[in-house]
Design a protein around this motif. Structure first.
Motif, PDB file in Angstrom:
ATOM      1  N   ALA A 193       0.826  -1.203   0.000  1.00 53.53           N
ATOM      2  CA  ALA A 193       0.000   0.000   0.000  1.00 53.53           C
ATOM      3  C   ALA A 193       0.862   1.254   0.000  1.00 53.53           C
ATOM      4  O   ALA A 193       0.527   2.263  -0.630  1.00 53.53           O
ATOM      5  CB  ALA A 193      -0.924  -0.001   1.222  1.00 53.53           C
ATOM      6  N   ALA A 194       1.991   1.192   0.709  1.00 50.87           N
ATOM      7  CA  ALA A 194       2.872   2.371   0.826  1.00 50.87           C
ATOM      8  C   ALA A 194       3.702   2.606  -0.435  1.00 50.87           C
ATOM      9  O   ALA A 194       4.066   3.745  -0.741  1.00 50.87           O
ATOM     10  CB  ALA A 194       3.799   2.188   2.028  1.00 50.87           C
ATOM     11  N   ARG A 195       3.955   1.540  -1.176  1.00 52.47           N
ATOM     12  CA  ARG A 195       4.847   1.638  -2.328  1.00 52.47           C
ATOM     13  C   ARG A 195       4.235   2.485  -3.451  1.00 52.47           C
ATOM     14  O   ARG A 195       3.120   2.249  -3.897  1.00 52.47           O
ATOM     15  CB  ARG A 195       5.166   0.225  -2.834  1.00 52.47           C
ATOM     16  N   ASP A 196       4.955   3.506  -3.882  1.00 52.85           N
ATOM     17  CA  ASP A 196       4.538   4.387  -4.991  1.00 52.85           C
ATOM     18  C   ASP A 196       3.169   5.020  -4.758  1.00 52.85           C
ATOM     19  O   ASP A 196       2.395   5.241  -5.710  1.00 52.85           O
ATOM     20  CB  ASP A 196       4.505   3.611  -6.320  1.00 52.85           C
ATOM     21  N   SER A 197       2.843   5.300  -3.506  1.00 52.77           N
ATOM     22  CA  SER A 197       1.544   5.918  -3.197  1.00 52.77           C
ATOM     23  C   SER A 197       1.731   7.336  -2.668  1.00 52.77           C
ATOM     24  O   SER A 197       2.660   7.606  -1.893  1.00 52.77           O
ATOM     25  CB  SER A 197       0.788   5.088  -2.146  1.00 52.77           C
ATOM     26  N   VAL A 198       0.852   8.218  -3.077  1.00 46.90           N
ATOM     27  CA  VAL A 198       0.880   9.604  -2.585  1.00 46.90           C
ATOM     28  C   VAL A 198       0.312   9.653  -1.175  1.00 46.90           C
ATOM     29  O   VAL A 198       0.791  10.389  -0.313  1.00 46.90           O
ATOM     30  CB  VAL A 198       0.057  10.517  -3.526  1.00 46.90           C
ATOM     31  N   SER A 199      -0.728   8.867  -0.936  1.00 44.75           N
ATOM     32  CA  SER A 199      -1.338   8.810   0.396  1.00 44.75           C
ATOM     33  C   SER A 199      -1.813   7.391   0.676  1.00 44.75           C
ATOM     34  O   SER A 199      -2.127   6.641  -0.249  1.00 44.75           O
ATOM     35  CB  SER A 199      -2.503   9.795   0.499  1.00 44.75           C
ATOM     36  N   VAL A 200      -1.839   7.053   1.960  1.00 42.58           N
ATOM     37  CA  VAL A 200      -2.308   5.724   2.399  1.00 42.58           C
ATOM     38  C   VAL A 200      -3.336   5.914   3.505  1.00 42.58           C
ATOM     39  O   VAL A 200      -3.111   6.674   4.455  1.00 42.58           O
ATOM     40  CB  VAL A 200      -1.141   4.848   2.905  1.00 42.58           C
ATOM     41  N   TYR A 201      -4.463   5.236   3.354  1.00 43.22           N
ATOM     42  CA  TYR A 201      -5.528   5.261   4.376  1.00 43.22           C
ATOM     43  C   TYR A 201      -5.523   3.924   5.132  1.00 43.22           C
ATOM     44  O   TYR A 201      -6.037   2.927   4.608  1.00 43.22           O
ATOM     45  CB  TYR A 201      -6.892   5.450   3.727  1.00 43.22           C
ATOM     46  N   PRO A 202      -4.962   3.860   6.335  1.00 43.13           N
ATOM     47  CA  PRO A 202      -5.036   2.622   7.127  1.00 43.13           C
ATOM     48  C   PRO A 202      -6.410   2.553   7.805  1.00 43.13           C
ATOM     49  O   PRO A 202      -6.699   3.328   8.715  1.00 43.13           O
ATOM     50  CB  PRO A 202      -3.916   2.782   8.164  1.00 43.13           C
ATOM     51  N   LEU A 203      -7.268   1.662   7.355  1.00 38.53           N
ATOM     52  CA  LEU A 203      -8.671   1.631   7.781  1.00 38.53           C
ATOM     53  C   LEU A 203      -8.992   0.413   8.637  1.00 38.53           C
ATOM     54  O   LEU A 203      -8.593  -0.705   8.314  1.00 38.53           O
ATOM     55  CB  LEU A 203      -9.571   1.616   6.534  1.00 38.53           C
ATOM     56  N   PHE A 204      -9.727   0.651   9.711  1.00 37.43           N
ATOM     57  CA  PHE A 204     -10.365  -0.451  10.447  1.00 37.43           C
ATOM     58  C   PHE A 204     -11.838  -0.111  10.587  1.00 37.43           C
ATOM     59  O   PHE A 204     -12.194   0.998  10.987  1.00 37.43           O
ATOM     60  CB  PHE A 204      -9.752  -0.662  11.829  1.00 37.43           C
ATOM     61  N   VAL A 205     -12.692  -1.097  10.273  1.00 40.23           N
ATOM     62  CA  VAL A 205     -14.134  -0.886  10.358  1.00 40.23           C
ATOM     63  C   VAL A 205     -14.666  -1.549  11.632  1.00 40.23           C
ATOM     64  O   VAL A 205     -14.497  -2.755  11.829  1.00 40.23           O
ATOM     65  CB  VAL A 205     -14.867  -1.463   9.130  1.00 40.23           C
ATOM     66  N   VAL A 206     -15.272  -0.755  12.491  1.00 46.39           N
ATOM     67  CA  VAL A 206     -15.888  -1.268  13.718  1.00 46.39           C
ATOM     68  C   VAL A 206     -17.280  -1.774  13.366  1.00 46.39           C
ATOM     69  O   VAL A 206     -18.168  -0.995  13.013  1.00 46.39           O
ATOM     70  CB  VAL A 206     -15.980  -0.168  14.805  1.00 46.39           C
ATOM     71  N   ASP A 207     -17.440  -3.088  13.451  1.00 43.12           N
ATOM     72  CA  ASP A 207     -18.728  -3.717  13.174  1.00 43.12           C
ATOM     73  C   ASP A 207     -19.535  -3.761  14.471  1.00 43.12           C
ATOM     74  O   ASP A 207     -19.163  -4.466  15.413  1.00 43.12           O
ATOM     75  CB  ASP A 207     -18.496  -5.134  12.651  1.00 43.12           C
ATOM     76  N   PRO A 208     -20.640  -3.008  14.558  1.00 44.96           N
ATOM     77  CA  PRO A 208     -21.434  -2.984  15.799  1.00 44.96           C
ATOM     78  C   PRO A 208     -21.876  -4.380  16.259  1.00 44.96           C
ATOM     79  O   PRO A 208     -21.977  -4.646  17.446  1.00 44.96           O
ATOM     80  CB  PRO A 208     -22.650  -2.127  15.431  1.00 44.96           C
ATOM     81  N   HIS A 209     -22.142  -5.286  15.305  1.00 44.94           N
ATOM     82  CA  HIS A 209     -22.557  -6.648  15.670  1.00 44.94           C
ATOM     83  C   HIS A 209     -21.465  -7.370  16.456  1.00 44.94           C
ATOM     84  O   HIS A 209     -21.743  -8.249  17.262  1.00 44.94           O
ATOM     85  CB  HIS A 209     -22.917  -7.467  14.428  1.00 44.94           C
ATOM     86  N   TYR A 210     -20.215  -6.992  16.182  1.00 42.69           N
ATOM     87  CA  TYR A 210     -19.086  -7.650  16.845  1.00 42.69           C
ATOM     88  C   TYR A 210     -18.758  -6.982  18.176  1.00 42.69           C
ATOM     89  O   TYR A 210     -18.283  -7.627  19.103  1.00 42.69           O
ATOM     90  CB  TYR A 210     -17.845  -7.606  15.937  1.00 42.69           C
ATOM     91  N   MET A 211     -18.999  -5.680  18.269  1.00 47.60           N
ATOM     92  CA  MET A 211     -18.509  -4.902  19.409  1.00 47.60           C
ATOM     93  C   MET A 211     -19.559  -4.567  20.465  1.00 47.60           C
ATOM     94  O   MET A 211     -19.272  -4.601  21.654  1.00 47.60           O
ATOM     95  CB  MET A 211     -17.927  -3.578  18.902  1.00 47.60           C
ATOM     96  N   GLU A 212     -20.768  -4.200  20.051  1.00 52.04           N
ATOM     97  CA  GLU A 212     -21.713  -3.598  20.994  1.00 52.04           C
ATOM     98  C   GLU A 212     -22.459  -4.644  21.824  1.00 52.04           C
ATOM     99  O   GLU A 212     -22.722  -5.746  21.359  1.00 52.04           O
ATOM    100  CB  GLU A 212     -22.701  -2.707  20.226  1.00 52.04           C
ATOM    101  N   PRO A 213     -22.813  -4.311  23.084  1.00 57.68           N
ATOM    102  CA  PRO A 213     -23.402  -5.280  24.021  1.00 57.68           C
ATOM    103  C   PRO A 213     -24.698  -5.895  23.524  1.00 57.68           C
ATOM    104  O   PRO A 213     -25.518  -5.234  22.894  1.00 57.68           O
ATOM    105  CB  PRO A 213     -23.672  -4.427  25.275  1.00 57.68           C
ATOM    106  N   ASP A 214     -24.850  -7.172  23.840  1.00 54.72           N
ATOM    107  CA  ASP A 214     -26.109  -7.867  23.596  1.00 54.72           C
ATOM    108  C   ASP A 214     -26.575  -8.421  24.938  1.00 54.72           C
ATOM    109  O   ASP A 214     -26.048  -9.432  25.421  1.00 54.72           O
ATOM    110  CB  ASP A 214     -25.913  -9.008  22.592  1.00 54.72           C
ATOM    111  N   PRO A 215     -27.540  -7.767  25.572  1.00 53.95           N
ATOM    112  CA  PRO A 215     -27.988  -8.194  26.904  1.00 53.95           C
ATOM    113  C   PRO A 215     -28.643  -9.573  26.926  1.00 53.95           C
ATOM    114  O   PRO A 215     -28.822 -10.167  27.983  1.00 53.95           O
ATOM    115  CB  PRO A 215     -28.998  -7.108  27.307  1.00 53.95           C
ATOM    116  N   GLY A 216     -28.966 -10.103  25.755  1.00 53.09           N
ATOM    117  CA  GLY A 216     -29.613 -11.407  25.697  1.00 53.09           C
ATOM    118  C   GLY A 216     -28.647 -12.580  25.800  1.00 53.09           C
ATOM    119  O   GLY A 216     -29.069 -13.730  25.921  1.00 53.09           O
TER     120      GLY A 216
END
Length: 543
Positions: A31-54
């Protein structure tokens, strides 16, 4: 603050999922090679992270709180590492596939990079993202760096067939093609971020910000996530060269908990905080400088190769995560007993060794591999005869090192459904733990209700006279449960059931229908009732 420039030709998106590291990260380097800019992205998936009281334990619908916490710590450490090389982690909330496609459009990305993943969840999502990228003329680079080998290559070498034994896998695999060239130990700088446009950026959330309250769990895993911690733990293990050279699995003490008798590198490998390829090369370096050392399958190197073995079999086996439709899995009429399952899951079986391990799992999200063997055997072929898929689901939720291929593979192994078929060999829920920890210190720590029980009764507290139970402040059946089954009787019944199931699989050449399983289950249940009545009659006669 992180410096930014406007996006344009030459912008790359580095999509982090696993592979949460800077060392040996070919996708990030590309990604860094020959690139003007790099966006290091992580997507927070609510299904994976947020509480499920059930759910039955703290956490989301898809993961226990210990693993969510470990992931957040790993992401925070990754962000700090990226900032040291002139960048920073971009965090966006949403369904990962949709978010990535939106970012590709908004940021005018020319190059999308991510680590190849063989899990079915990622395979489906990656196909969707790659299809869009291809239609938009975006270069996609997804190297294999989570494992030592590419599972596709191994299967291709075997004529399109999956190698079903460790030894056949080793012969096919040989030496990794990259092994003689040192992998990257890091990068000195990254191109800056480009303009973020209309994409809504989030901060990396804390546990509290996700909605978890302070009292949701009384103890957390002692293992901190992140590449920094992974490399520190790796160095500490490798510094003891004699220990590395003599490492021999399955040996080790499952009752040691303050200083575990293993590397505890599995959660770091799971999230890719530690590169398995870097680990491999470090081990080879240690072996070069020792006169003698253990070899696969029992050595530390052998454990990395076991990991790749299961990844390969999982990748090439349809329905690997279930019994039905899985051609390598024995068809067995397991019991569907929700009460027994809950007793096992919650540490209420009445067998202190089993219960203490399950409490450790819930509190720490981790336990020694031999401890895992004991509780998996107890649930399935050893005592309760509950379906391995049910136990797999509990491990999938609670383990910080849960790995789709390894978890399913090991549950099939330990239930004698695949890979290992000596079902008469059972881990005793009494004598196995006693062999390592005769005083029961592990039990006393995780089951404080039994802390004053004399060591003579700590593994079988139901055998303690009432006077001793009173003195220990633990009345069996009130303060701590009676055994849900009697091991001597239940283990014999499990062996009988497996013998009949194996015979049916052999007779029908593995093509066992649901009706066949129902008929066998009915027969086995009737035999069990007859046997119970016979025991009662015999006892009555003796009385």
């Amino acid at each position: 603050m992180v410096s930014r420039i406007g996006s344009g030709p030459g912008s790359s998106l580095m999509w982090f999922r696993k592979g949460l590291r800077i060392h040996d990260n070919p996708a990030l380097e590309h990604a860094a090679r020959d690139s003007v800019s790099v966006y290091p992205l992580f997507v927070v998936d609510p299904h994976y992270m947020e509480p499920d009281p059930g759910e039955y334990s703290a956490g989301s619908r898809r993961a226990g709180l210990n693993r969510i916490r470990f992931l957040i710590e790993s992401l925070r450490d990754l962000d700090e590492g990226l900032r040291r090389v002139g960048s920073g982690l971009v965090v966006v909330k949403g369904e990962p596939g949709e978010v990535v496609i939106r970012c590709l459009k908004e940021w005018n990305i020319q190059k999308l990079c991510f680590e190849h993943d063989t899990d079915p969840y990622y395979q489906a999502m990656d196909a969707r993202v790659k299809k869009y990228a291809s239609s938009a003329g975006i270069e996609v680079f997804f190297p294999v760096s989570h494992t030592l080998f590419n599972p596709e290559d191994i299967i291709r070498k075997n004529g399109g067939k999956v190698p079903l034994t460790y030894q056949s896998f080793l012969k096919l695999a040989g030496e990794p093609s990259w092994a003689s060239t040192p992998v990257s130990t890091g990068i000195s700088s990254l191109p800056p971020l480009g303009s973020l446009g209309e994409i809504k950026i989030s901060n990396l959330p804390t546990i509290e910000e996700l909605g978890y309250t302070d009292d949701v769990q009384d103890q957390f895993s002692p293992f901190k996530g992140g590449e920094t911690e992974a490399l520190k733990r790796l160095k500490k293990s490798l510094d003891d060269k004699e220990w590395v050279a003599n490492f021999e699995k399955p040996k080790g003490d499952p009752s040691v908990f303050l200083k575990p008798a293993t590397t505890v590198l599995s959660p770091y490998l799971k999230f890719g905080c530690l590169s398995s390829r870097y680990f491999y090369q470090c081990l080879q370096e240690v072996y070069k400088n020792t006169k003698r050392h253990t070899s696969p399958p029992v050595s530390l190197l052998g454990q990395l190769l076991w990991r790749d073995f299961f990844y390969t079999v999982a990748f090439g086996t349809p329905n690997f995560d279930q019994m039905r439709g899985n051609k390598i899995c024995k068809q067995i009429p397991w019991k569907d007993d929700s009460e027994l399952l809950a007793a096992w899951r919650d540490g209420r079986t009445g067998y202190p060794w089993i219960d203490a391990i399950m409490i450790q799992l819930r509190k720490w999200g981790w336990m020694h591999h031999l401890a895992r063997h004991c509780v998996a055997c107890f649930l399935t072929r050893g005592d309760l005869f509950v379906h391995w898929e049910k136990g797999r689901d509990v491990f999938e939720r609670l383990l910080i090192d849960h790995d789709w291929a390894l978890n399913n593979g090991n549950w099939m192994w330990l239930s004698c459904s695949s890979f290992f078929y000596e079902y008469h060999r059972i881990y005793s829920p009494i004598s196995f733990g006693k062999k390592y920890d005769p005083d029961g210190n592990f039990i006393r720590h995780f089951l404080p209700v039994l802390k004053d029980m004399p060591k003579e009764h700590i593994y079988e507290p139901w055998t303690a006279p009432k006077s001793i139970q009173v003195k220990a402040n633990c009345i069996i059946g009130e303060d701590y449960p009676k055994p849900v089954v009697m091991h001597d009787v239940s283990s014999k019944d499990c062996k009988r059931r497996l013998a009949e199931a194996y015979a049916l699989n052999k007779k029908l050449n593995g093509v066992v229908s649901e009706e066949d399983l129902r008929d066998l289950k009915r027969k086995l249940d009737e035999e069990q009732v007859t046997e119970k009545e016979g025991r009662k009659l015999k006892q009555k006669t003796l009385d």
